[in-house]
Motif scaffolding. Sequence first.
Motif, PDB file in Angstrom:
ATOM      1  N   VAL A  37     -26.792  23.247 -14.265  1.00 34.25           N
ATOM      2  CA  VAL A  37     -25.755  23.090 -14.798  1.00 34.25           C
ATOM      3  C   VAL A  37     -24.814  22.417 -13.993  1.00 34.25           C
ATOM      4  O   VAL A  37     -23.819  21.445 -13.992  1.00 34.25           O
ATOM      5  CB  VAL A  37     -25.384  24.692 -15.052  1.00 34.25           C
ATOM      6  N   LEU A  38     -25.043  22.736 -12.206  1.00 35.93           N
ATOM      7  CA  LEU A  38     -24.179  21.959 -11.483  1.00 35.93           C
ATOM      8  C   LEU A  38     -24.575  20.471 -11.788  1.00 35.93           C
ATOM      9  O   LEU A  38     -23.963  19.413 -11.331  1.00 35.93           O
ATOM     10  CB  LEU A  38     -24.825  22.415 -10.365  1.00 35.93           C
ATOM     11  N   ASN A  39     -25.866  19.691 -11.688  1.00 33.15           N
ATOM     12  CA  ASN A  39     -26.119  18.523 -12.582  1.00 33.15           C
ATOM     13  C   ASN A  39     -25.245  17.962 -13.723  1.00 33.15           C
ATOM     14  O   ASN A  39     -25.421  17.150 -13.553  1.00 33.15           O
ATOM     15  CB  ASN A  39     -27.671  18.153 -12.610  1.00 33.15           C
ATOM     16  N   THR A  40     -25.037  18.496 -13.896  1.00 34.84           N
ATOM     17  CA  THR A  40     -23.760  18.064 -15.154  1.00 34.84           C
ATOM     18  C   THR A  40     -22.410  18.025 -14.634  1.00 34.84           C
ATOM     19  O   THR A  40     -21.782  16.934 -15.414  1.00 34.84           O
ATOM     20  CB  THR A  40     -23.295  18.858 -16.386  1.00 34.84           C
ATOM     21  N   SER A  41     -22.405  18.184 -13.668  1.00 34.74           N
ATOM     22  CA  SER A  41     -20.999  18.309 -13.057  1.00 34.74           C
ATOM     23  C   SER A  41     -20.544  16.986 -12.316  1.00 34.74           C
ATOM     24  O   SER A  41     -21.229  17.575 -11.255  1.00 34.74           O
ATOM     25  CB  SER A  41     -20.782  19.200 -12.493  1.00 34.74           C
TER      26      SER A  41
END
Length: 259
Positions: A37-41
């Motif tokens: 999820v963090l990689n998409t931010s």
Amino acid sequence: MSQERHYQRKQKVMVAIPAGGCQNHVSITNLFWQLGVLNTSPYHPFEYDTMIAEDMHPHDKARNSLSRCFLATDADLIWMIDSDAKMPKNWQLLFEHFIRPRLLDIKGGIAPSKIRAVSGLAFGWQSGVPEIGRTPKPTPVVYRFNPAAENGFEGEDLQAEPFFADAVGAHCIVLRRDLVEEVGCPWFRFGYGEEGEITCGEDIHFFRKALALGDRVLIDTRVRVGHWKWTDTMDIAEYGVNVRRGAMKEKEQCQSAAG
């Protein structure tokens, strides 16, 4: 510095797991989901990738293999997590130390820009076999080197706030690339006695070499990391409360004496 400039180039983190026989699949799976999820931010300052040394024994060989593979990438940081670690929800606090000057008062005499090794407060378990029906209390695995002590190291005095130590159990450590490069292979190696018995963990070897370079590991006491085996989360939380109470009492005594 603006947030935009901070994150123009995300720092790359290699999440390295020396998998063994004891694995906390729920904790690691949940962590991988969070990282995805963090990689998409676009607003998160880090980008994560993962490596797992599957069933590679002994453990020092697994860690060395991961360190070598890390240096073959362009990642900035390696985050080693034991496969049986109990990851706390606030693990992201460890990475604050690599993106901004420290806002916390850290004792130890190392400038923030020189911090190259960060760990949560790692807990193991009491040695020996527990009584049936009883769980051993968690034991902090934070050390200072002392040539006069058995095996050359002893338990470090813990503090309520983040502090520097000579060594820590490598349940959850974040290392800068330049430190891994300078420490050199073998990064990790068990200590052995005359009869081949293990006298110290493979992580002690790494931190001895790091200390020779002038590096100590920052222990972020806000992040408490347990082991899946025999480690109870509530006991770790209670331990943290007791450490803070002890520090407050010591502060009050000092103020009273100075008053």
